[in-house]
Design a protein around this motif. Structure first.
Motif, PDB file in Angstrom:
ATOM      1  N   THR A   1      -6.782   8.041  -6.691  1.00 33.07           N
ATOM      2  CA  THR A   1      -7.702   7.518  -5.688  1.00 33.07           C
ATOM      3  C   THR A   1      -7.828   6.022  -5.905  1.00 33.07           C
ATOM      4  O   THR A   1      -8.086   5.570  -7.024  1.00 33.07           O
ATOM      5  CB  THR A   1      -9.079   8.195  -5.798  1.00 33.07           C
ATOM      6  N   VAL A   2      -7.638   5.263  -4.832  1.00 35.12           N
ATOM      7  CA  VAL A   2      -7.738   3.809  -4.886  1.00 35.12           C
ATOM      8  C   VAL A   2      -9.044   3.424  -4.200  1.00 35.12           C
ATOM      9  O   VAL A   2      -9.215   3.620  -2.996  1.00 35.12           O
ATOM     10  CB  VAL A   2      -6.534   3.146  -4.190  1.00 35.12           C
ATOM     11  N   SER A   3      -9.985   2.905  -4.983  1.00 38.41           N
ATOM     12  CA  SER A   3     -11.294   2.567  -4.429  1.00 38.41           C
ATOM     13  C   SER A   3     -12.069   1.685  -5.391  1.00 38.41           C
ATOM     14  O   SER A   3     -12.008   1.879  -6.612  1.00 38.41           O
ATOM     15  CB  SER A   3     -12.099   3.851  -4.171  1.00 38.41           C
ATOM     16  N   ASP A   4     -12.822   0.754  -4.828  1.00 44.21           N
ATOM     17  CA  ASP A   4     -13.725  -0.073  -5.626  1.00 44.21           C
ATOM     18  C   ASP A   4     -15.076   0.605  -5.841  1.00 44.21           C
ATOM     19  O   ASP A   4     -15.873   0.152  -6.651  1.00 44.21           O
ATOM     20  CB  ASP A   4     -13.972  -1.417  -4.929  1.00 44.21           C
ATOM     21  N   THR A   5     -15.329   1.683  -5.085  1.00 44.24           N
ATOM     22  CA  THR A   5     -16.668   2.269  -5.101  1.00 44.24           C
ATOM     23  C   THR A   5     -16.726   3.736  -5.510  1.00 44.24           C
ATOM     24  O   THR A   5     -17.783   4.207  -5.916  1.00 44.24           O
ATOM     25  CB  THR A   5     -17.313   2.144  -3.709  1.00 44.24           C
ATOM     26  N   ARG A   6     -15.651   4.462  -5.414  1.00 42.59           N
ATOM     27  CA  ARG A   6     -15.713   5.904  -5.705  1.00 42.59           C
ATOM     28  C   ARG A   6     -15.737   6.166  -7.204  1.00 42.59           C
ATOM     29  O   ARG A   6     -15.159   5.428  -7.995  1.00 42.59           O
ATOM     30  CB  ARG A   6     -14.543   6.640  -5.051  1.00 42.59           C
TER      31      ARG A   6
ATOM     32  N   ALA B   1      -9.262   0.642  -9.106  1.00 40.02           N
ATOM     33  CA  ALA B   1      -9.782  -0.320  -8.136  1.00 40.02           C
ATOM     34  C   ALA B   1      -8.677  -0.757  -7.179  1.00 40.02           C
ATOM     35  O   ALA B   1      -7.490  -0.557  -7.431  1.00 40.02           O
ATOM     36  CB  ALA B   1     -10.340  -1.540  -8.878  1.00 40.02           C
ATOM     37  N   ASP B   2      -9.082  -1.361  -6.079  1.00 36.33           N
ATOM     38  CA  ASP B   2      -8.144  -1.901  -5.092  1.00 36.33           C
ATOM     39  C   ASP B   2      -7.503  -3.172  -5.658  1.00 36.33           C
ATOM     40  O   ASP B   2      -7.806  -4.288  -5.240  1.00 36.33           O
ATOM     41  CB  ASP B   2      -8.884  -2.224  -3.785  1.00 36.33           C
ATOM     42  N   ASP B   3      -6.616  -2.997  -6.599  1.00 33.06           N
ATOM     43  CA  ASP B   3      -5.941  -4.103  -7.273  1.00 33.06           C
ATOM     44  C   ASP B   3      -4.457  -3.771  -7.339  1.00 33.06           C
ATOM     45  O   ASP B   3      -4.077  -2.753  -7.926  1.00 33.06           O
ATOM     46  CB  ASP B   3      -6.529  -4.274  -8.676  1.00 33.06           C
ATOM     47  N   LYS B   4      -3.616  -4.623  -6.752  1.00 35.45           N
ATOM     48  CA  LYS B   4      -2.174  -4.331  -6.659  1.00 35.45           C
ATOM     49  C   LYS B   4      -1.544  -4.022  -8.004  1.00 35.45           C
ATOM     50  O   LYS B   4      -0.792  -3.053  -8.133  1.00 35.45           O
ATOM     51  CB  LYS B   4      -1.432  -5.500  -5.990  1.00 35.45           C
ATOM     52  N   GLN B   5      -1.821  -4.832  -8.995  1.00 32.38           N
ATOM     53  CA  GLN B   5      -1.181  -4.640 -10.297  1.00 32.38           C
ATOM     54  C   GLN B   5      -1.625  -3.330 -10.944  1.00 32.38           C
ATOM     55  O   GLN B   5      -0.804  -2.609 -11.534  1.00 32.38           O
ATOM     56  CB  GLN B   5      -1.459  -5.824 -11.226  1.00 32.38           C
ATOM     57  N   GLU B   6      -2.907  -3.021 -10.842  1.00 30.76           N
ATOM     58  CA  GLU B   6      -3.432  -1.795 -11.447  1.00 30.76           C
ATOM     59  C   GLU B   6      -2.866  -0.553 -10.753  1.00 30.76           C
ATOM     60  O   GLU B   6      -2.468   0.419 -11.414  1.00 30.76           O
ATOM     61  CB  GLU B   6      -4.967  -1.801 -11.379  1.00 30.76           C
ATOM     62  N   ILE B   7      -2.797  -0.591  -9.422  1.00 30.97           N
ATOM     63  CA  ILE B   7      -2.236   0.531  -8.659  1.00 30.97           C
ATOM     64  C   ILE B   7      -0.770   0.728  -9.031  1.00 30.97           C
ATOM     65  O   ILE B   7      -0.337   1.835  -9.356  1.00 30.97           O
ATOM     66  CB  ILE B   7      -2.370   0.277  -7.143  1.00 30.97           C
ATOM     67  N   ALA B   8      -0.003  -0.351  -8.990  1.00 30.76           N
ATOM     68  CA  ALA B   8       1.430  -0.263  -9.281  1.00 30.76           C
ATOM     69  C   ALA B   8       1.683   0.213 -10.707  1.00 30.76           C
ATOM     70  O   ALA B   8       2.565   1.048 -10.941  1.00 30.76           O
ATOM     71  CB  ALA B   8       2.104  -1.617  -9.039  1.00 30.76           C
ATOM     72  N   ALA B   9       0.918  -0.289 -11.648  1.00 34.15           N
ATOM     73  CA  ALA B   9       1.123   0.095 -13.048  1.00 34.15           C
ATOM     74  C   ALA B   9       0.856   1.578 -13.259  1.00 34.15           C
ATOM     75  O   ALA B   9       1.628   2.271 -13.939  1.00 34.15           O
ATOM     76  CB  ALA B   9       0.228  -0.743 -13.963  1.00 34.15           C
ATOM     77  N   ARG B  10      -0.227   2.077 -12.674  1.00 26.57           N
ATOM     78  CA  ARG B  10      -0.561   3.499 -12.857  1.00 26.57           C
ATOM     79  C   ARG B  10       0.511   4.387 -12.238  1.00 26.57           C
ATOM     80  O   ARG B  10       0.995   5.332 -12.854  1.00 26.57           O
ATOM     81  CB  ARG B  10      -1.935   3.786 -12.240  1.00 26.57           C
ATOM     82  N   VAL B  11       0.907   4.088 -11.006  1.00 23.79           N
ATOM     83  CA  VAL B  11       1.906   4.919 -10.335  1.00 23.79           C
ATOM     84  C   VAL B  11       3.260   4.801 -11.027  1.00 23.79           C
ATOM     85  O   VAL B  11       3.950   5.801 -11.238  1.00 23.79           O
ATOM     86  CB  VAL B  11       1.988   4.592  -8.831  1.00 23.79           C
TER      87      VAL B  11
END
Length: 182
Positions: A19-24, A53-63
């Protein structure tokens, strides 16, 4: 039309949900809950679940890390597909794709159009393959997650689904890499 071939055995696959979210939070992540419930009800194995969080690097790294995990065959993300400044999931993940799955977006929008009309154009849902792992990028609403799972993913992630499905091609997803070209 499509059908289930009962002579074939169901093959469960490992799936990760992001889940990509700044609030959930884990308590308020209804979209993630929707996906997990459908994944497990279908007989697949939830291998990982996270919120970033809605952060490109964090999303890409996790996936990217999940695509390197031999136990994870599929990654499904929810959230960050709109047009606001914080919606960066497609930008984070499309560079990882070795192969794009344009048809996923097209069919998703077709299903979504029947439910929400032209509002479907406000989503940049996408899909692709990276490191022999399917990646599906969904909007953040529970309804969109239901539409994608019920209308596309449940059938395509079922080896018994005919005339073809994603499961039967999984062993060959990295052929282009073994041959030395992307």
């Amino acid at each position: 039309m499509t059908r289930i071939d009962e002579s074939r055995s169901f093959i469960p696959v490992g799936i990760a949900v992001l889940t990509v979210s700044d609030t959930r939070t884990p308590e308020t992540d209804k979209s993630g809950d929707t996906l997990v419930e459908r994944i497990t009800r279908a007989g697949h194995v939830l291998r990982a679940r996270a919120i970033v969080a809605d952060d490109k690097q964090e999303i890409a790294a996790r996936v990217h890390a999940w695509t390197l995990d031999a136990e994870i065959d599929v990654v499904i993300t929810t959230g960050g597909t709109g047009f606001t400044g914080r919606d960066v999931t497609p930008e984070a993940l499309e560079p990882l794709f070795e192969k794009r799955m344009d048809g996923f977006s097209e069919v998703f929008h077709r299903i979504s159009y029947d439910k929400i009309g032209t509002s479907t154009i406000q989503s940049r849902a996408t899909g692709g393959v990276a490191n022999a792992t399917f990646i599906f990028v969904l909007p953040g609403s529970p309804g969109a997650c239901k539409d994608a799972w019920d209308g596309i993913l449940e059938a395509q992630l079922d080896y018994r689904h005919m005339p073809c499905n994603f499961i039967e091609i999984m062993p060959r997803l990295d052929e282009h890499l073994r041959r030395g070209g992307a």
